[in-house]
Design an enzyme around this catalytic site. Structure first.
Site: not given
Ligand SMILES: *Cc1c(COP(=O)(O)O)cnc(C)c1O
Length: 472
Positions: A187, A282, A310
């Site tokens: 994701y 990511d 995060k």
């Molecule tokens: C949470 C997450 C996102 C998206 O981040 P948001 O702040 O919710 O838009 C993108 N990539 C990864 C790997 C994530 O865990």
């Protein structure tokens, strides 16, 4: 540099779950005192939450602002939170839960840590947002770049979605190519080109996985199974001259918890180099979560662009993308790639991130988290085994996974084959016993430095009971 990254110290080996000795936390100084005496016991009366959800549904789409919160994957009614402290959440009926979600990762030093709260309060008193430069932006940038090692310039944004969306634009700007490769089950936020699923048969061409995403945009995203280098090679063979880059969660954390096979990320690095494509990690979830910096520090594979989020905001809406100077220099105002943000780099987010990372940078912080997460992973597995439930667990730093499966999960097909019905039952059994799990079997779990031995024991105790009752 204010914070020296303990780069070498955090190269944690893969957790050897079967042989972990009984462990003690060497650094209780990470903890802060919260008022245990004042906490109510779990009563499993959630009438206030039921009423709150009814009211919310009249004005909020589905009663929520992010879909997973609606409990669609586990059934039942979402629990409304009143406040959070250390490792605990308190719902609006006064029930207490040991939290294994941590706001989906950011709460790595525990909720409402006094040092973080104080930093945010001080910043707030000076104005919530300037829309102009402030020194806190530079301070957080220095800490992050010093830790990840693969970046010389960074741009702050407000969500992980924005960070990855911008990183994809950037690798297209650098290469002048249009296609990207992503992995099934990873994701990367909800930008159009990343809401894609597999097309039919053996096709690697993405099709929209959400209404509203044009097929033309989805088809620019090519899909491979996580941990499957051969398919990535095949895609490169077919589309080499049009692949801007490869986008990957270095540890997949959005289909449970899946570590890369040995050589997988190294292989992606080599393929990108061979074809003039860029590698994007990511690390929105894994950054400063599994180790100081992120997983790239542990494995020593350097991506061209890193996405963070995060943890780096410590609970405020902060995310970022970073990379080498010559790559990042393409971003406006230095270069032709446009990207901007009214609230980007705002002082509250920067203050919260700095205060959080300063605590994370203390020697032993990640080793200590790793010991606790491993103890929890081992405990959950043992509790499942004694109830004859097949469960796989794994942990690294402050992140762990549990899957209802007979064998370790290595990709999305295996993640889908897990017993998600049993997980839903387990979720509710744990909730009733004061443990707050992510409300979906596709999510990883997170602990904080406030999760002490007593918390871990409480979770394992609740799990031992829950594994028994879900089979009845
Ligand atoms: C949470 C997450 C996102 C998206 O981040 P948001 O702040 O919710 O838009 C993108 N990539 C990864 C790997 C994530 O865990």
């Amino acid at each position: 540099m204010a914070v020296a990254g303990p780069r070498v110290d955090v190269r944690l080996g893969a957790p050897k779950l079967a042989h972990s000795p009984a462990m003690k936390l060497p650094h209780p100084s990470f903890w802060f005192e919260y008022d245990r005496a004042a906490v109510p016991q779990v009563q499993v009366n959630r009438m206030q939450s039921v009423a709150a959800f009814e009211r919310a549904q009249r004005v909020l789409v589905g009663g929520v602002n992010s879909p997973v919160r609606a409990y669609g994957a586990v059934g039942g009614e979402p629990v409304f939170v009143d406040r959070a402290e250390g490792p605990f959440l308190f719902d609006i009926d006064g029930n207490r839960y040991v939290d294994l979600v941590g706001s989906w990762g950011p709460a790595i030093v525990g909720h409402a840590h006094p040092a973080v709260v104080e930093a945010v309060q001080q910043a707030a008193a000076n104005g919530l947002s300037f829309g102009a430069c402030c020194p806190l932006e530079t301070e957080l940038a220095e800490i992050i770049l010093g830790a990840i090692g693969s970046g010389e310039l960074i741009r702050f944004v407000n969500s992980g979605t924005e960070a990855v969306m911008s990183a994809v634009r950037l690798i297209r700007a650098v290469t002048g190519r249009s296609r990207i490769i992503k992995f099934l089950g990873c994701y990367h936020g909800h930008s159009d080109g990343l809401l894609v699923a597999c097309g039919s048969g053996a096709s690697t061409l993405g099709v929209p996985s959400s209404a509203g995403v044009p097929e033309k945009i989805a088809s620019l995203t090519l899909l491979a199974p996580f941990n499957d280098l051969a398919v990535v090679e095949r895609i490169f063979a077919e589309h080499a001259d049009d692949i801007a880059g490869v986008l990957v969660e270095p540890i997949a954390g959005n289909m449970g918890y899946i570590e890369p096979n040995a050589g997988f990320l190294e292989g992606l690095r080599a393929l990108c180099d061979r074809h003039g494509s860029l590698l994007v990690f990511d690390e929105v979830m894994t950054g400063f979560r599994v180790a100081w910096g992120g997983y790239q520090v542990v494995i020593d594979v350097q991506p061209d662009v890193t996405c963070l989020g995060k943890v780096i905001g410590g609970g405020m809406p902060v995310a970022a993308y970073a990379g080498r100077r010559e790559v990042m220099e393409l971003v406006s105002p230095l270069g032709p790639m446009y990207q901007a943000g009214t609230l980007s780099g705002n002082p509250l987010g920067m203050a919260s991130g700095i205060a959080t990372l300063k605590i994370c940078s203390r020697p032993g912080f990640y080793e200590s988290l790793h010991e606790q997460s491993t103890r929890l992973a081992v405990g959950l597995r043992a509790a499942a085994e004694s109830a004859s439930v097949a469960v796989q667990t794994a942990a690294r730093g402050g992140m762990l996974g549990m899957a209802f499966a007979e064998t370790p999960v290595r990709d999305y097909v295996a993640a889908q084959a897990c017993n998600h019905e049993l997980f839903a039952k387990f979720f509710h059994a744990m909730l009733d016993r004061g443990v707050w799990l992510p409300p979906s079997g596709y999510e990883a779990m997170f602990i904080s430095s406030a999760h002490d031995d007593e918390c871990i024991d409480q979770i394992i105790g609740a799990a031992a009971e829950s594994f028994r009752v879900i089979q009845e």
